[in-house]
Write an enzyme that holds these catalytic residues in place. Structure first.
Site, PDB file in Angstrom:
ATOM      1  N   LYS A   1       0.876  -1.165   0.000  1.00  0.00           N
ATOM      2  CA  LYS A   1       0.000   0.000   0.000  1.00  0.00           C
ATOM      3  C   LYS A   1       0.911   1.212   0.000  1.00  0.00           C
ATOM      4  CE  LYS A   1      -3.026   2.914   2.682  1.00  0.00           C
ATOM      5  NZ  LYS A   1      -3.906   3.137   3.836  1.00  0.00           N
TER       6      LYS A   1
ATOM      7  N   GLY B   1      -8.243   9.470   9.195  1.00  0.00           N
ATOM      8  CA  GLY B   1      -8.583   9.608  10.603  1.00  0.00           C
ATOM      9  C   GLY B   1      -9.651  10.644  10.913  1.00  0.00           C
TER      10      GLY B   1
ATOM     11  N   ALA C   1      -9.673   5.602   3.489  1.00  0.00           N
ATOM     12  CA  ALA C   1      -9.543   6.755   4.402  1.00  0.00           C
ATOM     13  C   ALA C   1     -10.800   7.610   4.455  1.00  0.00           C
ATOM     14  CB  ALA C   1      -8.355   7.639   4.056  1.00  0.00           C
ATOM     15  N   GLY C   2     -11.116   8.034   5.661  1.00  0.00           N
ATOM     16  CA  GLY C   2     -12.201   8.990   5.889  1.00  0.00           C
ATOM     17  C   GLY C   2     -13.501   8.387   6.371  1.00  0.00           C
TER      18      GLY C   2
ATOM     19  N   ALA D   1      -9.544   1.743   9.099  1.00  0.00           N
ATOM     20  CA  ALA D   1      -8.895   1.332  10.345  1.00  0.00           C
ATOM     21  C   ALA D   1      -9.503   2.094  11.512  1.00  0.00           C
ATOM     22  CB  ALA D   1      -7.391   1.565  10.276  1.00  0.00           C
ATOM     23  N   THR D   2      -9.262   3.420  11.518  1.00  0.00           N
ATOM     24  CA  THR D   2      -9.667   4.244  12.656  1.00  0.00           C
ATOM     25  C   THR D   2     -11.132   4.075  13.017  1.00  0.00           C
ATOM     26  OG1 THR D   2      -8.063   5.841  11.850  1.00  0.00           O
ATOM     27  CG2 THR D   2      -9.561   6.593  13.561  1.00  0.00           C
TER      28      THR D   2
END
Lengths: 66, 257
Positions: free
Chosen positions: B101, B162, B188-189, B210-211
């Protein structure tokens, strides 16, 4: 001679090799990768890699991230 | 998704069983992470490469291997193509995978990709035999150039890493999907399950997050929600939504007819 292992200055005997440096760090032999002076050293070349005074050794592994 | 003959996700010739790709960052400890990963049903999960610390050792790697989850090393923290190249090569050596990645970040405040360095790094990594999954801006032009450079997928952001702001420019994501010949992974986001479903409804092939899970109040439960959301969004996309109308349209028969 002295070398830098993951940013820390370490003393090794003259003519020491990469495996000596890994021994100092206590690093496992699997799941890690090594660069010396910014160049990746393939695992197969670890035993034959000699270090020079001032060499910068980076030992990396996978951590939580991404 | 059984029963609907959904095609498996294939990235760089690899079949990826789950369309929810997970990250491991942000989990309080490995036990919480393990429960979340299992609940997510993921089969591909990112890790970062850092200097080894005798205290933590290779814990996350051991966990992924035990769970049978394929590892996707990232180049998080890299600011230049040269840094990303070295990190990717170290990851390939340590983890014995050609998957990467690719992240090349412009600054710490936005964590947005640096498009110039990203494309440069992608070209060099493809030449070096890597299967490159670039984390990219939601820019259809850059996504196209990354595909032309030989990337195995493109991974546009919904919003900055994040932030949990969801998909700020769904039209751009749709345009990237419409033109792309390689899988599109929304990366992301994502903040909550409806946004993961939205990504799939827009036609993305997978979601990477993830977050949203690891920092949720209950990571295991949110991982379960994300799994359902990705499956629901994928199914809805395949089913084909109704067109949007301005005025109402009765779904019951007209009583005067």
């Amino acid at each position: 001679m002295h070398v830098w292992i993951n940013g820390e200055r370490r003393e090794l005997s003259a003519g020491a090799g990469l495996l000596d440096a890994l021994g100092v760090l206590g690093a496992p032999r699997t799941g890690v990768a090594v660069a010396v002076d910014g160049e990746v050293v393939p695992r197969a070349d670890w035993p034959s890699t000699r270090l020079t005074d001032g060499a910068r050794i980076e030992v990396l592994t996978a951590v939580q991230g991404g | 998704m059984t029963g609907y003959n959904d095609e498996p996700l294939v990235i760089g010739g690899r079949k990826i069983a789950s369309r929810l790709i997970m990250g491991t960052g942000g989990a309080g400890n490995l036990e919480i992470l393990e429960r979340a990963l299992v609940a997510s049903g993921t089969s591909l999960t990112t890790v970062a490469m850092r200097r080894i610390d005798a205290a933590t050792g290779t814990g996350v790697l051991d966990l992924l291997r035990r769970l049978g989850i394929e590892v996707l090393p990232n180049t998080a923290g890299c600011r230049t193509a040269a840094e990303a190249l070295l990190t990717a090569r170290l990851a390939r050596e340590a983890l014995e995978t050609d998957l990467v990645k690719l992240e090349v970040i412009a600054d710490e405040r936005t964590l947005l990709p640096d498009p110039i360095e990203l494309l440069d790094a992608a070209e060099q990594l493809v030449d070096d035999g890597f299967t490159v999954l670039p984390y990219t801006n939601d820019d259809p032009v850059l996504a196209r150039k990354l595909e032309q450079a030989g990337c195995a997928a493109v991974m546009p952001l919904g919003s900055p890493i994040g932030t949990g702001l969801g998909i700020r420019n769904p039209h751009n994501i749709e345009m990237i999907v419409a033109q792309s010949g390689v899988p599109v992974v929304l990366d992301a986001g994502i903040g909550t399950a409806s946004e993961a479903a939205e990504a799939m409804e827009l036609g993305c092939d997978a979601v990477l997050l993830a977050t949203a899970v690891t920092r949720a109040g209950d990571p295991e439960r949110m991982a379960h929600a994300m799994r359902l959301a990705v499956e629901a969004g994928r199914a809805a996309h395949g089913a084909g939504r109704i067109p949007r109308r301005y005025w109402a349209q009765a779904s019951s028969p007209d009583p005067d007819a």
